[in-house]
Design a protein around this motif. Sequence first.
Motif, short mmCIF file in Angstrom:
data_model
loop_
_atom_site.label_atom_id
_atom_site.label_comp_id
_atom_site.label_asym_id
_atom_site.label_seq_id
_atom_site.Cartn_x
_atom_site.Cartn_y
_atom_site.Cartn_z
N THR A 81 2.66 -6.55 -1.81
CA THR A 81 2.49 -5.47 -2.78
C THR A 81 1.09 -4.89 -2.71
OG1 THR A 81 4.08 -6.53 -4.27
CG2 THR A 81 2.62 -4.88 -5.23
N LEU B 254 0.69 -2.85 0.73
CA LEU B 254 1.38 -1.56 0.79
C LEU B 254 0.89 -0.58 -0.27
CD1 LEU B 254 5.05 -2.79 1.43
CD2 LEU B 254 3.38 -2.00 3.10
N GLY B 255 0.37 -1.09 -1.38
CA GLY B 255 -0.11 -0.22 -2.44
C GLY B 255 -1.49 0.34 -2.19
N TYR C 4 -1.65 2.73 3.50
CA TYR C 4 -0.28 3.11 3.16
C TYR C 4 -0.17 3.84 1.83
CZ TYR C 4 0.56 -0.26 6.91
OH TYR C 4 0.54 -0.92 8.11
N TYR D 64 1.62 3.31 -0.81
CA TYR D 64 3.01 3.54 -1.20
C TYR D 64 3.20 3.38 -2.71
CZ TYR D 64 4.39 3.25 3.75
OH TYR D 64 4.54 3.47 5.10
N THR E 94 5.45 2.23 -6.12
CA THR E 94 6.17 0.99 -6.42
C THR E 94 7.63 1.06 -5.99
OG1 THR E 94 6.54 1.82 -8.66
CG2 THR E 94 4.67 0.35 -8.34
N ILE F 267 7.65 0.40 -2.25
CA ILE F 267 7.35 -1.02 -2.04
C ILE F 267 8.57 -1.87 -2.36
CG2 ILE F 267 5.94 -2.96 -2.83
CD1 ILE F 267 3.67 -0.95 -3.33
N PHE G 67 11.23 -2.60 0.31
CA PHE G 67 11.02 -3.65 1.31
C PHE G 67 11.79 -4.91 0.96
CE2 PHE G 67 7.81 -0.81 2.70
CZ PHE G 67 7.52 -1.15 4.02
N CYS H 257 8.63 -8.63 7.94
CA CYS H 257 9.41 -8.82 6.72
C CYS H 257 10.79 -9.40 7.05
CB CYS H 257 9.55 -7.49 5.99
SG CYS H 257 10.31 -7.63 4.36
#
Length: 437
Positions: free
Chosen positions: A227, A230-231, A235, A237, A239, A242, A245, A301
Amino acid sequence: MLLNVSFGIGSTLVIANLYYCQPILIQLSASFHVTYDEVARIPTLVQAGFGIGLLFITPLGDMLRRRQLILLLVVFSATLTIGLAITNNLLVFEIISFLIGLTSVTPQILMPLAADLAPPARRGSAISVVQSGFLLGILIARVLSGIVANFTSWRIVYCMSIGVQSIVLCGAYMLLPDYPVKNRDLSYLGIFRSMAKYIITEPLVSQIMLTNWAASACYTNWWVTLTFLLGGPPYNYSTVVIGLFGLVGMLGVITMPFFGRLLDRLVPWWSIIVSTVFLLVFQSVQTGAGGINIAAVVISCFGLDLFRQTQSVSLSTLMFSISETARSRLNALTIISVFLGQITGTSVGTDVFVKYGWRADSALFMAMYVFQLVVLILRGPHCPRNRWFGHEGGLEFWKISPSKQSQLIASDDPENTGCGHLTVVCSEKGEGAEEPC
């Protein structure tokens, strides 16, 4: 197979009780007129209840009829959920949340039962179905809770949970077999004495618990720090993105049961080794490019989810091979090691990520995978159960040839199946042996 699938579905729907609260904490804060810090206690209390239930309730599967125990737990959790749906008091909500966590350990009673009911040649497949259901419940609960609460109210989430658990109760009543008690003379205190003695006197138990602890720490760290990765840059991104994923991880979990038949053929030690090597490979992909290229994150992932579940099923299969009459207690030890690993991965991983960045965090947990390999290599696949180190007994890769396994599965004669199992499965030669007193 139908019974295994029903066990998996039941695990999915029951374990969801632990995670409904996580996406609705903001709504709970507004509804109870309290701060975020105060409602943040709720997930902690649910998990604390679950951890205590693992230690004090799941071992009861070795001294009580599991059908009646499971039905009683589902009745309690469904009844308690009514309180969550109607209360207007935060303290009451917290107390009930703790009790629901305490009574939501049904999947950990179902897993040893699935191992007991499955013939040896299919035990890995049976465990993989139940475990996949357990993990799907974690992912699905968060998605369902967020969607339902967004369009209705958080109280409807718990009304839905009451209905879901009622369905589980009806299904369990109709489908659960009344498996006989294995240890009629075992006392409640005797359960804990034997669990402690397994850790001290059975090298394989310690090896599995250490491996599971480190593996759980790595897996938990991956999802917690993902989290943050990616936040933030590069990136940035949202929520929602995210959260998607989680679907990649869900694909890895769903794929796992299809590997169950392969795991049935491999010596569990080897399947653990192979899974751990692949976990190290995918973690190295993340270490090399996770903060640079999103494709590396997606690949990691999927791979980390798939092979962590493969590793976990193999570890459970190996643990259950130690004693037929103590599988609930052995499963409790397995889950306790997982629980401790989750605490380690969350605390240590978050701290390292915040202070030193994504690459340092990922490299640290690469080292944890190396640690797992070292622990596993110290005891070979057929090392005598009373030896802490060594590789006596050879390094056979297959515990049963594919053609031989097909013959065993095709035969419905339990006596023949058992004989075939004992003659070829060196790693499970301790199964059914006398347990510690």
